[in-house]
Write a protein that holds these residues in place. Structure first.
Motif, PDB file in Angstrom:
ATOM      1  N   ILE A   1      -0.968  -1.013  -4.461  1.00  0.00           N
ATOM      2  CA  ILE A   1      -2.173  -0.191  -4.636  1.00  0.00           C
ATOM      3  C   ILE A   1      -1.948   1.138  -3.941  1.00  0.00           C
ATOM      4  CG2 ILE A   1      -3.849  -2.088  -4.834  1.00  0.00           C
ATOM      5  CD1 ILE A   1      -4.456  -1.503  -1.824  1.00  0.00           C
ATOM      6  N   PRO A   2      -2.574   2.202  -4.470  1.00  0.00           N
ATOM      7  CA  PRO A   2      -2.468   3.473  -3.748  1.00  0.00           C
ATOM      8  C   PRO A   2      -3.242   3.395  -2.434  1.00  0.00           C
ATOM      9  CG  PRO A   2      -3.852   3.703  -5.710  1.00  0.00           C
ATOM     10  CD  PRO A   2      -3.319   2.330  -5.724  1.00  0.00           C
ATOM     11  N   ALA A   3      -2.822   4.205  -1.513  1.00  0.00           N
ATOM     12  CA  ALA A   3      -3.399   4.152  -0.167  1.00  0.00           C
ATOM     13  C   ALA A   3      -4.892   4.430  -0.181  1.00  0.00           C
ATOM     14  CB  ALA A   3      -2.680   5.152   0.741  1.00  0.00           C
ATOM     15  N   ARG A   4      -5.304   5.322  -1.077  1.00  0.00           N
ATOM     16  CA  ARG A   4      -6.719   5.688  -1.052  1.00  0.00           C
ATOM     17  C   ARG A   4      -7.623   4.543  -1.498  1.00  0.00           C
ATOM     18  NH1 ARG A   4      -4.698   7.843  -5.770  1.00  0.00           N
ATOM     19  NH2 ARG A   4      -5.877   7.294  -7.641  1.00  0.00           N
ATOM     20  N   LEU A   5      -7.048   3.572  -2.208  1.00  0.00           N
ATOM     21  CA  LEU A   5      -7.848   2.442  -2.691  1.00  0.00           C
ATOM     22  C   LEU A   5      -7.800   1.231  -1.759  1.00  0.00           C
ATOM     23  CD1 LEU A   5      -6.992   2.537  -6.512  1.00  0.00           C
ATOM     24  CD2 LEU A   5      -8.960   3.512  -5.339  1.00  0.00           C
ATOM     25  N   ALA A   6      -7.014   1.331  -0.738  1.00  0.00           N
ATOM     26  CA  ALA A   6      -6.862   0.187   0.170  1.00  0.00           C
ATOM     27  C   ALA A   6      -8.176  -0.084   0.881  1.00  0.00           C
ATOM     28  CB  ALA A   6      -5.765   0.471   1.195  1.00  0.00           C
ATOM     29  N   SER A   7      -8.590  -1.372   0.847  1.00  0.00           N
ATOM     30  CA  SER A   7      -9.826  -1.739   1.531  1.00  0.00           C
ATOM     31  C   SER A   7      -9.632  -3.095   2.192  1.00  0.00           C
ATOM     32  CB  SER A   7     -10.981  -1.804   0.527  1.00  0.00           C
ATOM     33  OG  SER A   7     -10.808  -2.936  -0.311  1.00  0.00           O
TER      34      SER A   7
ATOM     35  N   VAL B   1       0.867  -1.178   0.000  1.00  0.00           N
ATOM     36  CA  VAL B   1       0.000   0.000   0.000  1.00  0.00           C
ATOM     37  C   VAL B   1       0.902   1.225   0.000  1.00  0.00           C
ATOM     38  CG1 VAL B   1      -1.860   1.199   1.193  1.00  0.00           C
ATOM     39  CG2 VAL B   1      -1.731  -1.298   1.298  1.00  0.00           C
ATOM     40  N   ASP B   2       0.803   1.971  -1.054  1.00  0.00           N
ATOM     41  CA  ASP B   2       1.728   3.109  -1.227  1.00  0.00           C
ATOM     42  C   ASP B   2       1.012   4.401  -0.867  1.00  0.00           C
ATOM     43  OD1 ASP B   2       3.609   4.948  -1.952  1.00  0.00           O
ATOM     44  OD2 ASP B   2       4.139   3.933  -3.839  1.00  0.00           O
ATOM     45  N   GLY B   3       1.531   5.113   0.031  1.00  0.00           N
ATOM     46  CA  GLY B   3       0.950   6.394   0.459  1.00  0.00           C
ATOM     47  C   GLY B   3       1.393   7.537  -0.439  1.00  0.00           C
ATOM     48  N   ASN B   4       2.267   7.236  -1.357  1.00  0.00           N
ATOM     49  CA  ASN B   4       2.770   8.275  -2.256  1.00  0.00           C
ATOM     50  C   ASN B   4       2.794   7.700  -3.666  1.00  0.00           C
ATOM     51  OD1 ASN B   4       3.877  10.733  -2.997  1.00  0.00           O
ATOM     52  ND2 ASN B   4       5.975  10.003  -2.707  1.00  0.00           N
TER      53      ASN B   4
END
Lengths: 296, 779
Positions: free
Chosen positions: B384-390, B345-348
């Motif tokens: 995956i980008p952080a905003r898509l992490a579920s 999970v990438d925050g950037n």
């Protein structure tokens, strides 16, 4: 009046009489030999005349036979005065009934008085404790027995015994040689007593010590826890007598030996009187012994 | 010294009788008026001191006679002399040390057999109407008490013969505490405690104060015997580990395993055979010889094993021969899988400019192979980008890696923020046995991390502090510090090949509050909320295993990578970024670190993923004495049974218990080493019989490998009698089993002093009579 003259005592003692063993100086002619020779009826010996002798005593018959002046000497028999010193201290109150020491002493005194007066001698009575009590001068009258018995009856012990100085006192008072009977439990200093006796003997008196002891005092037969109240002093002692009996008896024995040996040294008669024993036996035994040892 | 009938001591008050009699007779006296006081006074003066002395002596003698009589009637017994009361019944309690060192051969017999023989002898010598109770002592297990009827000595003999060692360490304290309870309940006046042990030092050191205090209390009323059951140090080698030589074992591969063999004895052991089997397949067993293994030496023997299928596989290594069999077998469950699924999970995250994404270098490190080989590569990472992490994305993942992720939106920052439901889903993800790695970066701010990942979820190994920047000189990795971390990382310290770790420059790192973590570790963990009362107890077991470790430090001593085991899972926190995160305009130095651009980063990630993947089998691999806490991913409404290694005994574990948000199956204190099998049956259809089909269980049951507690054989030193005395603070009765020194009935008689006390009374009476007679003063 109490009957201090027990018939059996008198009967047994009378047969023996009270003879002054040694020479006594008497006022009257009696049963006793006198040291004053020359005027009496009983010839003793001759001796050579020396200037100054009364020529009335020269034995002329002997002069006729031997051509020498000799003097005849005689022995004069005199009566004597017996001084009965009776201890009336509080310690003499020990014992009950016949064994009471004071009562025993009174009977003994009465018996001696009667016997002595009966053989025409005089008797003086001196009752004492720490000091002199009743004193009766010497008398040979039979009525004097009555006085003595009355005096004895009235005796009430009040004080403790201090006889040594009193003996000295008496020895210095009595000039004429006589017979002294000391009737006491002698619970005083032995040396003091012996000193007094020596003084009496120095005065030429014959002294007989009747040492009155109760059987309890001789055997100390007590058991259990006992509180002993001193009779002559304000004190008491609580002990278990059985524990101290051996040492008591040893102390008593030493005291008796000292007293007896002191008496023998001073040539005084020492008679141990056990109040548990009948007086007649004690007195008869002593008088018999006295007869056997009489100086002739 | 103690007394068999102590109430008779009340009779000692009779010693006052002579005094009372004395006072009574003293008060009962008669009065005699006395004339001859002079002689009486003289005699009393002369004798009073002696008489008083004699009286006092007699009084004392009489008092002593009465006191001694009471003493004799109280029946004194010695606590020093061996044996018990004079022919009277005895309540004997045998504490058997059943740690596995008692299974060591000592001459012709095993130590435990010697203990059994000695115990039977002691039972045979007990007076009629005696009772015997046997208390087991090993590790922290609850002591067992046998037989049911203490007065039935035949049952006791049978119970002794049935004893067997556990694969646990020596710990006498629990057994002795139980023994005291049993002794206190005994009715007989004579009480005897026998501790049958090889007197291993560890047994006295564990709970030393408690053991000492308890034995000191016991010895006041009972005789304490220590029966030494072994006199020589056994030759012993043990298997201390099995490590796969390929990071992630995959099905169909023939994988090499390093079997670690250690000589724990005081002499060299020769001609050893080491073997390895997979799933008990004896046909394909591989063996190797060790000619000679020196004292204290540990050697890795490489043996191959073919892993046929994916899933849980049981490796069994054996070594021998030696004189202690129990630690010669080592079972290990590994998870064989096609690939390790990794969610990054990438925050950037940056699609336009992937090189600037924080996970760019990390992904390359996870897939250091060509494009074509990626499909079959052991790792299957997905970014995956952080905003898509579920939470859904966590399904089927083995490892989740957070890279420079923000947990809280920041004013002026365009960084992606992780959704709360995803963050909260990380908690069960980890606790069920999966792994989480967190890389730092500009988006990793201490406050929200400490608040959410730390305090709320308890997933943070250490509290975070503000980032620290290096001044002129970069900080560097202290390569030797790998030695203090998990063994998987020791390779970086030892191998010259990894010297390039020395080249890693760290210009910025998040400071980790190690002191706070230590303080937290010392505290007993509190329940996360009120509806989780049982959790701390469950967690404490993990805490005991030192879940917190520093994998590597910087040269300034600060931790760079830390890990924490959380229930069945594990979390790694890397204090620096997985990307340089930009460069300084003047110096061109990276804002954070060039760790990811160094060649060392690839093996580092490989070892880390292997470590975390293999660590996921930790719930399947236990040490004897540990509590099994197993978190079922599914079948949570099923009934679980545990079949013991011998296949004969089974325990109904029941339905998983819900603790907080999770369900867990627990089986406390597994005392035997070997392969346990956990079977699952739907509720209502579970077997009603006591006996589980072992054959079926071996095929279908979930394997749980339990190894012996190797602390036991790591130090086989036995204490001497003097050392035992010093540790206990008193001298118990020492007996050496098998040397014919067990006491006989005649010895037991010697202990009671009643006869001697009565003889003393008689002597005193005679002396008193003689003294009273001598004094001539019998009362």
């Amino acid at each position: 009046m109490a009957n201090y003259l027990h018939p059996d005592v008198i009967a047994k003692a009378q047969a023996l009489g009270v003879k002054a063993r040694t020479l006594v100086e008497g006022l009257r002619v009696g049963d006793h030999r006198s040291p004053y020779r020359g005027f009496s009826v009983e010839f003793v010996q001759h001796r050579e005349y020396v200037p100054g002798d009364d020529i009335r005593h020269i034995d002329w018959k002997s002069y006729g036979r031997s051509d020498r002046y000799t003097i005849k000497q005689y022995e004069q028999e005199t009566n004597f005065t017996a001084h009965l010193m009776v201890d009336a201290s509080r310690s003499m109150l020990y014992g009950e009934g016949d064994t009471n020491k004071l009562e025993y002493a009174k009977v003994l005194t009465a018996a001696l008085t009667y016997l002595i007066i009966l053989q025409r001698d005089s008797v003086a009575l001196d009752v004492f404790d720490a000091g002199w009590g009743e004193r009766l001068p010497a008398s040979g009258q039979m009525g004097h027995v009555h006085k003595i018995l009355e005096t004895l009856e009235s005796v009430q012990p009040k004080d403790k015994n201090a006889m040594g100085p009193l003996i000295h006192d008496l020895a210095s008072q009595v000039r004429r040689r006589g017979l002294f009977f000391l009737i006491s439990d002698c619970f005083d200093d032995v040396e003091s007593i012996l000193g007094g006796l020596q003084h009496l003997r120095f005065g030429g008196h014959e002294v007989i010590v009747f040492h009155i002891l109760h059987p309890d005092e001789m055997d100390f037969p007590f058991n259990g826890m006992v509180k002993f109240d001193a009779m002559e002093e304000r004190m008491h002692l609580m002990t278990r007598p059985q524990l101290v009996r051996p040492t008591y008896l040893r102390a008593l024995k030493k005291y008796l030996e000292d007293l007896q040996q002191g008496c023998e040294r001073n040539r005084c008669d020492y008679v141990q009187v056990n109040t548990g024993r009948p007086l007649a036996e004690t007195l008869t035994e002593y008088l018999a012994r006295r007869l056997r040892t009489r100086v002739v | 010294m103690t007394f068999l009938t102590p109430f008779m001591l009340i009779g000692a008050l009779a010693a006052g009788i002579p005094v009372v009699i004395h006072l009574f007779f003293r008060s009962r006296y008669r009065t005699v008026p006395w004339a001859a006081m002079k002689f009486l006074l003289t005699s009393v003066e002369q004798t009073s001191r002696r008489l008083k002395f004699q009286e006092m002596l007699l009084l004392l003698l009489r008092m002593t006679v009465l006191a001694m009589l009471a003493f004799a009637f109280a029946r004194p017994i010695s606590t020093v002399v061996r044996g018990s009361g004079r022919g009277d019944a005895v309540d004997a309690v045998f504490v058997f040390d059943l740690s596995y060192s008692m299974g060591a051969q000592d001459g012709a017999k095993a130590r435990l057999q010697k203990a059994k023989d000695e115990a039977i002898k002691i039972i045979d010598e007990l007076p009629p109407h005696s009772t015997v109770q046997i208390v087991t002592a090993a590790g922290k297990t609850k002591p067992e008490v046998h037989p049911r009827s203490p007065a039935n000595l035949d049952q006791a003999r049978t119970a002794v013969q049935n004893l067997d060692v556990f694969h646990l360490v020596t710990d006498l304290s629990a057994g002795v505490i139980k023994a005291k309870e049993v002794l206190d309940n005994g009715q007989a006046a004579n009480k005897e405690l026998y501790v049958f042990s090889d007197m291993q030092k560890m047994g006295f050191d564990a709970e030393a104060e408690k053991l000492k205090a308890m034995l000191t209390v016991i010895k006041e009323k009972s005789l304490v015997h220590f029966v030494r059951c072994g006199t020589h140090n056994p030759k012993n080698v043990s298997i201390v580990g099995i490590t796969p030589q390929t990071g992630v074992p995959r099905p169909g591969e023939r994988v090499g395993f390093a079997v670690l063999v250690k000589n724990t004895s005081r002499e060299t052991v020769e001609n050893l055979t080491v073997s390895l089997t997979v799933d008990g397949d004896e046909k394909n067993r591989e063996t190797a010889k060790i000619e000679s293994l020196g004292k204290g030496e540990t050697r890795a023997v490489t043996l191959d094993g073919k892993l046929e299928k994916a899933g849980l596989r049981v490796l069994t290594a054996r070594v021998g021969p030696d004189e202690l069999e129990a630690d010669n077998r080592f079972d290990h469950v590994i998870l064989v899988r096609e690939q390790v699924n990794i969610l990054v999970v990438d925050g950037n995250y940056s699609e336009k400019d992937p090189e600037k994404a924080s996970s760019f270098y990390l992904m390359h490190a996870l897939l250091p192979v060509s494009e074509a080989a990626r499909a079959t590569y052991k790792y299957n990472p997905r970014v995956i980008p952080a905003r898509l992490a579920s939470p859904m994305l966590l399904k089927n993942q083995d490892v989740c890696i957070l890279v420079n992720c923000s947990l809280q939106a920041k004013l002026g920052s365009r960084a992606d923020v992780l959704q709360n439901d995803f963050v909260e889903a990380l908690d069960p993800f980890v606790r069920k046995g999966k792994a989480l790695m967190v890389f730092s970066g500009d988006n990793v701010r201490p406050e929200p991390y400490n608040k959410v990942l730390g305090k709320k979820l308890g997933l943070l190994p250490m509290p975070l502090k503000d980032p620290v920047k290096a001044d002129k000189q970069p900080l560097r990795i202290n390569r030797t510090s790998f030695g203090a971390g998990p063994p998987a990382y020791w390779i970086f310290k030892d191998e010259k090949f990894y010297e390039n770790f020395n080249n890693v420059e760290v210009w910025q790192h998040v400071e980790l509050d190690e002191a706070a973590a230590e303080r937290e570790k010392d505290k007993k963990p509190a329940p996360k909320n009120e509806d989780e009362p049982g959790e701390p107890e469950k967690k404490s077991k993990t805490d005991d295993e030192n879940p917190l470790s520093v994998i590597v430090r910087l040269n300034n001593g600060k931790p760079l990578v830390v890990s924490r085991k959380i229930d069945a899972g594990e979390v790694h926190f890397i204090a620096t970024a997985a990307h340089p995160e930009g460069r300084d305009e003047k110096t061109a130095n990276p804002n954070w670190s060039d760790f990811v651009t160094e060649i060392a980063f690839i093996p580092y990630m490989d070892v880390s993923i292997n470590h975390l993947a293999n660590g996921q089998t930790q719930t399947y691999n236990l040490v004897a004495g540990q509590t099994l806490s197993w978190y079922p991913a599914d079948k949570q409404d099923y009934v679980y049974d545990l079949v013991y290694p011998d296949g004969k005994k089974s325990t109904r574990l029941g339905v998983p218990e819900k603790i907080g948000k999770r369900v867990v199956i627990t089986a406390p204190d597994l005392p035997q080493a070997g392969i346990y099998r956990m079977t699952v049956n739907p509720r209502g259809n579970e077997s009603t019989g006591e006996v589980i089909d072992a054959g079926a269980a071996a095929k279908t049951g979930i394997p749980i490998a339990v190894i012996p507690d190797l602390r036991e054989s790591d130090d086989l030193t036995s204490l001497s009698e003097a050392e035992i005395d010093a540790k206990l603070g008193f001298t118990p009765i020492h007996i050496v089993a098998g040397e014919g020194l067990v006491f006989t009935g005649a010895d037991r008689l010697n202990r009671e002093w009643t006869v001697w006390a009565l003889l003393a009374v008689l002597a005193l009476v005679l002396f008193e009579v003689a003294l009273a007679w001598w004094c001539g003063r019998a009362w």
